[in-house]
Design an enzyme around this catalytic site. Sequence first.
Site, PDB file in Angstrom:
ATOM      1  N   ILE A  51       0.824  -1.221   0.000  1.00 44.04           N
ATOM      2  CA  ILE A  51       0.000   0.000   0.000  1.00 44.04           C
ATOM      3  C   ILE A  51       0.860   1.274   0.000  1.00 44.04           C
ATOM      4  O   ILE A  51       0.334   2.365  -0.140  1.00 44.04           O
ATOM      5  CB  ILE A  51      -1.022   0.042   1.174  1.00 44.04           C
ATOM      6  CG1 ILE A  51      -0.345  -0.241   2.516  1.00 44.04           C
ATOM      7  CG2 ILE A  51      -2.178  -0.920   0.924  1.00 44.04           C
ATOM      8  CD1 ILE A  51      -1.261  -0.020   3.714  1.00 44.04           C
ATOM      9  N   ASN A  91       2.252   1.343   9.472  1.00 40.46           N
ATOM     10  CA  ASN A  91       1.474   0.556   8.517  1.00 40.46           C
ATOM     11  C   ASN A  91      -0.005   0.968   8.499  1.00 40.46           C
ATOM     12  O   ASN A  91      -0.583   1.210   7.436  1.00 40.46           O
ATOM     13  CB  ASN A  91       1.602  -0.928   8.889  1.00 40.46           C
ATOM     14  CG  ASN A  91       1.249  -1.827   7.738  1.00 40.46           C
ATOM     15  OD1 ASN A  91       1.590  -1.525   6.595  1.00 40.46           O
ATOM     16  ND2 ASN A  91       0.561  -2.907   8.014  1.00 40.46           N
ATOM     17  N   THR A 116     -12.448  -1.783  14.208  1.00 42.91           N
ATOM     18  CA  THR A 116     -12.398  -2.790  15.269  1.00 42.91           C
ATOM     19  C   THR A 116     -13.145  -2.359  16.518  1.00 42.91           C
ATOM     20  O   THR A 116     -13.236  -1.155  16.810  1.00 42.91           O
ATOM     21  CB  THR A 116     -10.919  -3.053  15.647  1.00 42.91           C
ATOM     22  OG1 THR A 116     -10.889  -3.832  16.843  1.00 42.91           O
ATOM     23  CG2 THR A 116     -10.155  -1.771  15.929  1.00 42.91           C
ATOM     24  N   TYR A 140      -3.230  -0.733  18.665  1.00 46.23           N
ATOM     25  CA  TYR A 140      -3.992  -1.186  17.494  1.00 46.23           C
ATOM     26  C   TYR A 140      -5.307  -0.418  17.377  1.00 46.23           C
ATOM     27  O   TYR A 140      -5.639   0.137  16.318  1.00 46.23           O
ATOM     28  CB  TYR A 140      -4.245  -2.699  17.608  1.00 46.23           C
ATOM     29  CG  TYR A 140      -5.243  -3.219  16.623  1.00 46.23           C
ATOM     30  CD1 TYR A 140      -5.020  -3.101  15.257  1.00 46.23           C
ATOM     31  CD2 TYR A 140      -6.432  -3.825  17.055  1.00 46.23           C
ATOM     32  CE1 TYR A 140      -5.948  -3.572  14.347  1.00 46.23           C
ATOM     33  CE2 TYR A 140      -7.356  -4.300  16.152  1.00 46.23           C
ATOM     34  CZ  TYR A 140      -7.115  -4.163  14.802  1.00 46.23           C
ATOM     35  OH  TYR A 140      -8.038  -4.624  13.901  1.00 46.23           O
ATOM     36  N   ILE A 206      -4.723 -19.525  29.499  1.00 46.46           N
ATOM     37  CA  ILE A 206      -5.851 -18.608  29.673  1.00 46.46           C
ATOM     38  C   ILE A 206      -5.287 -17.322  30.285  1.00 46.46           C
ATOM     39  O   ILE A 206      -4.695 -17.351  31.374  1.00 46.46           O
ATOM     40  CB  ILE A 206      -6.930 -19.245  30.577  1.00 46.46           C
ATOM     41  CG1 ILE A 206      -7.528 -20.466  29.862  1.00 46.46           C
ATOM     42  CG2 ILE A 206      -8.001 -18.224  30.936  1.00 46.46           C
ATOM     43  CD1 ILE A 206      -8.511 -21.269  30.697  1.00 46.46           C
TER      44      ILE A 206
HETATM   45  N1  UDP Z   1      -6.883 -15.510  24.959  1.00 48.77           N
HETATM   46  C1  UDP Z   1      -6.402 -16.421  25.893  1.00 48.77           C
HETATM   47  N2  UDP Z   1      -5.380 -17.257  25.502  1.00 48.77           N
HETATM   48  C2  UDP Z   1      -4.825 -17.237  24.257  1.00 48.77           C
HETATM   49  C3  UDP Z   1      -5.344 -16.306  23.316  1.00 48.77           C
HETATM   50  C4  UDP Z   1      -6.363 -15.456  23.707  1.00 48.77           C
HETATM   51  O1  UDP Z   1      -6.855 -16.467  27.035  1.00 48.77           O
HETATM   52  O2  UDP Z   1      -3.910 -17.994  23.977  1.00 48.77           O
HETATM   53  C5  UDP Z   1      -7.973 -14.605  25.341  1.00 48.77           C
HETATM   54  C6  UDP Z   1      -7.640 -13.138  25.200  1.00 48.77           C
HETATM   55  O3  UDP Z   1      -7.039 -12.648  26.382  1.00 48.77           O
HETATM   56  C7  UDP Z   1      -9.006 -12.521  24.936  1.00 48.77           C
HETATM   57  C8  UDP Z   1      -9.758 -13.631  24.185  1.00 48.77           C
HETATM   58  O4  UDP Z   1      -9.040 -14.833  24.457  1.00 48.77           O
HETATM   59  O5  UDP Z   1      -9.671 -12.285  26.144  1.00 48.77           O
HETATM   60  C9  UDP Z   1      -9.802 -13.412  22.701  1.00 48.77           C
HETATM   61  O6  UDP Z   1      -8.487 -13.120  22.252  1.00 48.77           O
HETATM   62  P1  UDP Z   1      -8.076 -13.074  20.732  1.00 48.77           P
HETATM   63  O7  UDP Z   1      -6.604 -12.835  20.680  1.00 48.77           O
HETATM   64  O8  UDP Z   1      -8.607 -14.282  20.040  1.00 48.77           O
HETATM   65  O9  UDP Z   1      -8.877 -11.844  20.128  1.00 48.77           O
HETATM   66  P2  UDP Z   1      -8.900 -10.279  20.565  1.00 48.77           P
HETATM   67  O10 UDP Z   1      -9.972 -10.166  21.618  1.00 48.77           O
HETATM   68  O11 UDP Z   1      -7.549  -9.894  21.037  1.00 48.77           O
HETATM   69  O12 UDP Z   1      -9.287  -9.585  19.305  1.00 48.77           O
END
Ligand code: UDP
Length: 328
Positions: A51, A91, A116, A140, A206
């Site tokens: 881009i 970017n 987002t 972000y 988690i």
């Molecule tokens: N998450 C988690 N373990 C992981 C990846 C994500 O507990 O290995 C949690 C993260 O903290 C968030 C949710 O899962 O609360 C969704 O995260 P993801 O990165 O999929 O999407 P985001 O919400 O960042 O767009």
Amino acid sequence: MNVLVTGGAGYIGSHTVKMLKETGKNVIAYDNLTKGHREAVKCDVFVKGDIFDDELLINTIKKYNIDSVVHFAAYSLVGESMEKPCLYYHNNVQGTLNLLDVMLRCNVKKLVFSSTAAVYGEPEAVPITEDFMKNPTNVYGRTKLIMENVMKDYSNAYGLKYTALRYFNACGADEEGNIGEDHSPETHLIPIVLQACLGIREGIKIFGDDYPTEDGTCIRDYIHVNDLARAHILALEGMHEGHASNAYNLGVGNGFSVKEIVKAAEKVTGITINKETVQRRSGDPAILIASSDKIRGSLGWEPKYVDIKAIISTAWNWHKNHPNGFGE
Ligand code: UDP
């Protein structure tokens, strides 16, 4: 309609490219392939490009008589954005400014923009409506909010028509099974859980179980990638029919905690995985759930996938058959 899709080889981009083609649009996928996959592009014309490459963008727009742009090309990882803000501002902000500049020079004035839920930050309540305060908690989200504000100014000053789509948590895969999610490294919850089910990972971590939610883990609104893709098509068609510039949330309106997602994935796959609770991830709000009433009302959008197990099943189908993503 002749549509240029930047980031057309990425996850949401490739699903949108496929659906645009299926709905009879002329689609030109444009991607520098730093994150995207050439194999994910299921349309006739692919241009490998950046881009920041004005000349290639202008030539592509002229050659294919482009009248609209869907702009996905961006970095999108919350954690990485906190560690490398320079990369994200360069970017996502500078890159999009460059694209906008080229578009205006070429008199292309319709844009669908990937925004987002992260623009809201920690919301004052849920479900989140579009008029909520925008107070991003991570870089972000800030890059996307900056560009929404820029587009609003360009809309007033230069007649740019844009639709910003504020995605909640994109997931799932196309049911035909030949495209899906493949990030390297993978950071998103559902693919990570499914990779653990496949034995590619030992288990999952988690990120925090001390959030103010029922089970202590973060709650998100998971939306199927093809429901997102359809919204881009409706947004494009809406602008061609004369709709004004606008911003819309895109979520199903249901929230699932991390633990609920893990449990649902275990049900879908029939496999129990190892889980370990670790520290919170920086920049994660506790609960994000969308109200998508605005886009339902204005563009007639509605999600086809509302059952989380059905959504995860589509992702499982992809991961099971492509354990190495597009690498196989
Ligand atoms: N998450 C988690 N373990 C992981 C990846 C994500 O507990 O290995 C949690 C993260 O903290 C968030 C949710 O899962 O609360 C969704 O995260 P993801 O990165 O999929 O999407 P985001 O919400 O960042 O767009």
